[in-house]
Design an enzyme around this catalytic site. Structure first.
Site, PDB file in Angstrom:
ATOM      1  N   TYR A 132      -2.153  -1.236  10.558  1.00 21.98           N
ATOM      2  CA  TYR A 132      -2.147  -1.362   9.100  1.00 21.98           C
ATOM      3  C   TYR A 132      -0.836  -0.825   8.534  1.00 21.98           C
ATOM      4  CZ  TYR A 132      -3.890  -1.168   4.291  1.00 21.98           C
ATOM      5  OH  TYR A 132      -4.066  -1.353   2.941  1.00 21.98           O
TER       6      TYR A 132
ATOM      7  N   SER B 284       0.871  -1.174   0.000  1.00 21.21           N
ATOM      8  CA  SER B 284       0.000   0.000   0.000  1.00 21.21           C
ATOM      9  C   SER B 284       0.900   1.213   0.000  1.00 21.21           C
ATOM     10  CB  SER B 284      -0.865  -0.006   1.271  1.00 21.21           C
ATOM     11  OG  SER B 284      -1.510   1.242   1.480  1.00 21.21           O
TER      12      SER B 284
END
Length: 274
Positions: free
Chosen positions: A165, A152
């Site tokens: 995350y 990401s």
């Protein structure tokens, strides 16, 4: 003239595992790999109907034979059993491993439940360690292997309220670099070598972000909502499509990509260039 019906099936005879592939980016990658000739194993959550639909979608894109493996990626023993089953299914081990599965929970650090931290690290990071550890020796023995880890932009930069995350995505970038170095000299240009890379998407158009778009429409159109959402981070003001992420993952599987390894490739409309 090129035949528009012609498929470049350069992955004919290869086998792939894509985790988190019953929907979204993972399903798009599984479909694109099948279209390139690979036999594909999918993994992920969903109702029996959702799993059957995903299998049918991947089968329709390729040569059939798609199989679903339902391992809980929080469970190292379940992953080990899945990888052992895959080794038998693929005649000795998969050629392509795409670690795409990911979960998220956004709250401030001091409010983050410990159980959510543990689950996010397990699914987003530890599961990739377990699959890579099991799959990569057979890749080295054959002289060809591709690991594509879907990280990401949050593996490159941080945002508030996403501690586990961001930690998991920074972690998978680091894990990928180490594996890339350890396997860099395996194989050859002709065989294709072993590569390990991260794809780092910014905003991608999936159903999961529709509520965020709707919250920013302010009485305007959906396009207005998208632009308002992306203006906070992504200068292009355009989201990527899952199929565009999939196209990059498939390119990384080409023999010509044998020297692209240890890279973290942002697909983020300029987010991380700022």
């Amino acid at each position: 003239m090129n035949d528009p019906t012609h498929r470049d099936t350069f992955l004919q005879g290869r086998t792939a595992l894509v985790t988190g592939s019953t929907s979204g980016i993972g399903l798009a990658i599984a479909t694109a790999l099948a279209a390139a000739g690979s036999k594909v194993a999918i993994n992920g959550l969903g109702t029996p109907e959702q799993v059957a639909s995903a299998i049918a979608t991947v089968d329709a894109a390729g040569n059939g034979g798609t199989r679903h493996f339902g391992a809980d990626l929080r469970d190292a023993d379940a992953i080990a059993a899945m990888m052992a089953d895959l080794a038998a299914w693929s005649n000795g081990g998969i050629d392509i491993l795409v670690n795409n599965a990911g979960i998220q929970h956004a709250v401030p650090l001091h409010e983050m439940p410990v159980s959510r931290w543990n689950d996010i690290i397990a699914v987003n990071l530890s599961s990739a360690f377990h699959t890579m550890r099991a799959a990569m020796p057979a890749m080295a023995a054959r002289g060809y292997g591709r690991v594509v880890n879907i990280a990401s932009v949050h593996g490159l930069v941080a945002s508030k309220d996403k501690a586990p995350y961001v930690a998991s995505k920074f972690g998978i970038v680091g894990l990928s670099k180490v594996a890339a170095l350890e396997y860099a000299a395996q194989g050859s240009r002709d065989s294709g070598g072993i590569t390990v890379n991260c794809v780092c998407p910014g905003w991608v158009e999936t159903p999961l972000i529709e509520p965020q778009i709707e919250a920013r429409m302010a009485g305007g159109s959906r396009d207005d909502g998208v632009r308002a959402l992306l203006a906070e981070k992504q200068p292009s003001l355009r989201m990527s499509l899952p199929a565009e992420i999939a196209a990059l993952a498939v390119f990384l599987c080409r023999r010509e990509a044998h020297n692209i390894t240890g890279a973290s490739l942002p697909v983020d409309g300029g987010w991380t260039a700022q």
